[in-house]
Design a protein around this motif. Sequence first.
Motif, PDB file in Angstrom:
ATOM      1  N   ALA A  85     -13.187   8.978  -0.099  1.00 10.90           N
ATOM      2  CA  ALA A  85     -13.772   9.227  -1.422  1.00 10.90           C
ATOM      3  C   ALA A  85     -12.684   9.388  -2.475  1.00 10.90           C
ATOM      4  N   LEU A  86     -11.610  10.083  -2.132  1.00 10.89           N
ATOM      5  CA  LEU A  86     -10.497  10.215  -3.069  1.00 10.89           C
ATOM      6  C   LEU A  86      -9.859   8.864  -3.382  1.00 10.89           C
ATOM      7  N   SER A  87      -9.757   8.021  -2.372  1.00  6.84           N
ATOM      8  CA  SER A  87      -9.219   6.683  -2.587  1.00  6.84           C
ATOM      9  C   SER A  87     -10.084   5.886  -3.555  1.00  6.84           C
ATOM     10  N   ILE A  88     -11.382   5.970  -3.380  1.00  2.64           N
ATOM     11  CA  ILE A  88     -12.293   5.245  -4.269  1.00  2.64           C
ATOM     12  C   ILE A  88     -12.212   5.798  -5.694  1.00  2.64           C
ATOM     13  N   MET A  89     -12.167   7.121  -5.824  1.00  2.62           N
ATOM     14  CA  MET A  89     -12.081   7.715  -7.168  1.00  2.62           C
ATOM     15  C   MET A  89     -10.764   7.364  -7.847  1.00  2.62           C
ATOM     16  N   LEU A  90      -9.659   7.384  -7.097  1.00  2.00           N
ATOM     17  CA  LEU A  90      -8.372   6.992  -7.664  1.00  2.00           C
ATOM     18  C   LEU A  90      -8.391   5.527  -8.084  1.00  2.00           C
ATOM     19  N   SER A  91      -9.020   4.698  -7.274  1.00  2.72           N
ATOM     20  CA  SER A  91      -9.127   3.285  -7.600  1.00  2.72           C
ATOM     21  C   SER A  91      -9.899   3.073  -8.902  1.00  2.72           C
ATOM     22  N   ILE A  92     -11.009   3.770  -9.055  1.00  6.78           N
ATOM     23  CA  ILE A  92     -11.803   3.653 -10.284  1.00  6.78           C
ATOM     24  C   ILE A  92     -11.013   4.156 -11.485  1.00  6.78           C
ATOM     25  N   TYR A  93     -10.300   5.270 -11.308  1.00 12.67           N
ATOM     26  CA  TYR A  93      -9.507   5.823 -12.401  1.00 12.67           C
ATOM     27  C   TYR A  93      -8.425   4.840 -12.842  1.00 12.67           C
ATOM     28  N   VAL A  94      -7.701   4.271 -11.879  1.00  7.19           N
ATOM     29  CA  VAL A  94      -6.639   3.317 -12.222  1.00  7.19           C
ATOM     30  C   VAL A  94      -7.229   2.068 -12.850  1.00  7.19           C
ATOM     31  N   PHE A  95      -8.378   1.616 -12.366  1.00  2.00           N
ATOM     32  CA  PHE A  95      -9.002   0.409 -12.910  1.00  2.00           C
ATOM     33  C   PHE A  95      -9.418   0.613 -14.368  1.00  2.00           C
ATOM     34  N   ILE A  96      -9.972   1.779 -14.667  1.00  5.42           N
ATOM     35  CA  ILE A  96     -10.476   2.020 -16.020  1.00  5.42           C
ATOM     36  C   ILE A  96      -9.359   2.436 -16.975  1.00  5.42           C
ATOM     37  N   PHE A  97      -8.508   3.359 -16.545  1.00  7.89           N
ATOM     38  CA  PHE A  97      -7.526   3.943 -17.450  1.00  7.89           C
ATOM     39  C   PHE A  97      -6.114   3.394 -17.289  1.00  7.89           C
ATOM     40  N   GLY A  98      -5.894   2.482 -16.381  1.00  4.72           N
ATOM     41  CA  GLY A  98      -4.553   1.914 -16.203  1.00  4.72           C
ATOM     42  C   GLY A  98      -4.167   1.049 -17.394  1.00  4.72           C
TER      43      GLY A  98
END
Length: 79
Positions: free
Chosen positions: A11-24
């Motif tokens: 779940a942390l991996s998925i949340m980090l992925s979403i964060y990087v995708f949106i805010f990167g």
Amino acid sequence: MKPMYYLVAAALSIMLSIYVFIFGTWANSQLVAIFIGLWAPTIICLGIFNILMNIHDEMCCAHKRIEGRQTGHDRCGGG
């Protein structure tokens, strides 16, 4: 490890992925986000593998106990 740890890590991996995708903001942030998102299935597979190995160890130990009872000595330390 407990299965819950693997689920939390995925779940942390998925949340980090979403964060990087949106805010990167860097050039390849979307590709990095996809790479991070691929960690989740890998973590889940590691958890499944760990559970299956524990089951296998328990079955082997039970089999050795049964053989030990038949031959008169216990090879798994069960008494």
